[in-house]
Write a protein that holds these residues in place. Structure first.
Motif, PDB file in Angstrom:
ATOM      1  N   SER A 189     -42.441  81.424  85.779  1.00 43.06           N
ATOM      2  CA  SER A 189     -42.982  82.764  86.020  1.00 43.06           C
ATOM      3  C   SER A 189     -42.715  83.715  84.867  1.00 43.06           C
ATOM      4  N   ASN A 190     -41.681  83.435  84.087  1.00 46.70           N
ATOM      5  CA  ASN A 190     -41.319  84.315  82.983  1.00 46.70           C
ATOM      6  C   ASN A 190     -41.743  83.776  81.626  1.00 46.70           C
ATOM      7  N   GLY A 191     -42.715  82.872  81.630  1.00 46.28           N
ATOM      8  CA  GLY A 191     -43.304  82.443  80.368  1.00 46.28           C
ATOM      9  C   GLY A 191     -42.834  81.115  79.838  1.00 46.28           C
ATOM     10  N   GLY A 192     -41.884  80.459  80.537  1.00 41.58           N
ATOM     11  CA  GLY A 192     -41.434  79.148  80.106  1.00 41.58           C
ATOM     12  C   GLY A 192     -40.822  79.154  78.718  1.00 41.58           C
ATOM     13  N   ARG A 193     -41.161  78.145  77.946  1.00 38.85           N
ATOM     14  CA  ARG A 193     -40.559  77.982  76.618  1.00 38.85           C
ATOM     15  C   ARG A 193     -40.919  79.128  75.678  1.00 38.85           C
ATOM     16  N   ALA A 194     -42.106  79.724  75.872  1.00 37.37           N
ATOM     17  CA  ALA A 194     -42.520  80.827  75.003  1.00 37.37           C
ATOM     18  C   ALA A 194     -41.553  81.999  75.093  1.00 37.37           C
TER      19      ALA A 194
END
Length: 308
Positions: free
Chosen positions: A43-48
């Protein structure tokens, strides 16, 4: 009598600190509205955003390894740790204990930053506001947040639905906001695809997916990006000129040390949040949508070399 090696004691303490950090991180993640580590990560953008793999993040949350300072910063921003009053301090103290290793060194550092033991307890109203916020907080996905800033109509729909738990038709929203009904429907359809809005069975009425909740938008840094903020400010000013008015403006100019004034920021933030006690679900003829805001600007700095 056998004595434990200092190294075994240190290892045992480290395992205990890792476990304490893990348990607190999981608690904060659940309070932020994420039922699982995978949901929080995605939900918070993963690896990015986290700059690590899910497995690496899971090792931290599971207590198998300590986060690097860089990863801790990303976790803190994703949790919006400043919203978790009290527990934010506890998390950083646990991490400090984990990083420093030496209990004596930790106590010396903690003593320097610890709040005074005899400090007055938080006022009852502030405690009540914090409890209310903790029970009503609901995270918004990045896709839903992107839809909010897609265009002016979408922005204003988010303002309405984030602050009114009832159902609205496209015609009612068009009359309220002053935009064409066709534009309202286009934005509403975009929100339906993200799950931010839910339609009635006949498809004519819309409501927010988390009516009555405090929606928390994902962040990549503690501060919102300047361009979306400026764009929203222009929209707010334009709407106030057309359909509302400015009711209060207070301003103060002063010269001070940055480290001093920044101690005042948390109080300002809580003061703004305190206005939420006047929020109402009623849709009476004398109700209105308000923006309550505080801004602190550094205008210019005094540099000694300029006076030589």
């Amino acid at each position: 009598m056998l004595r434990k090696s200092p190294h075994s004691v240190d290892a045992a303490q480290r395992r205990a600190h890792l476990q304490a950090f893990s348990e607190l991180l999981q608690l904060l993640r659940r309070e932020a509205g994420h039922p699982s580590a995978r949901d929080f990560y995605r939900s918070n953008g993963g690896r990015a955003h986290f700059l690590c793999t899910y497995e690496q993040y899971l090792n931290v949350e599971s207590g198998r390894s300590a986060p690097t300072p860089g990863l801790l910063e990303k976790i803190a921003v994703a949790l919006q740790i400043w919203l978790h009053e009290g527990k934010n301090r506890e998390l950083f103290l646990v991490y400090l204990r984990l990083v420093l290793g030496s209990e004596n060194l930790f106590e010396m550092v903690a003593q320097a930053i610890r709040e005074a033991k005899n400090a007055a307890a938080a006022p009852p109203l502030r405690q009540a506001l914090q409890r209310d916020l903790e029970t009503r907080r609901r995270p918004v996905t990045q896709e839903q947040a992107d839809a909010m800033y897609a265009d002016p109509v979408s922005y204003w729909l988010s303002v309405v639905f984030c602050n009114d738990g009832g159902e609205w038709t496209a015609a009612e929203l068009a009359q309220l906001l002053g935009y064409p009904e066709s534009a309202i429907r286009t934005s509403a359809q975009r929100y339906l695809k993200t799950g931010f809005l839910v339609a009635s069975k006949d498809g004519k009425r819309f409501r927010c997916f988390a009516s009555g909740k405090v929606l928390v938008i994902p962040r990549r840094t503690p501060h919102l990006p300047p361009e979306p903020v400026r764009r929203c400010e222009r929209l707010n000013e334009e709407m106030a000129r057309k359909r509302g008015c400015e009711e209060l403006r207070e301003s103060l100019y002063l010269k001070c040390y940055p480290s001093g004034i920044r101690q005042y920021y948390s109080y300002l933030a809580r003061t703004v949040a305190g206005a939420s006690v006047y929020s109402t679900a009623d849709r009476g003829p004398d109700t209105a949508f308000y923006q309550v805001q505080t801004i602190v600007r550094k205008l210019f700095s005094i540099k000694k070399e300029a006076w030589k």
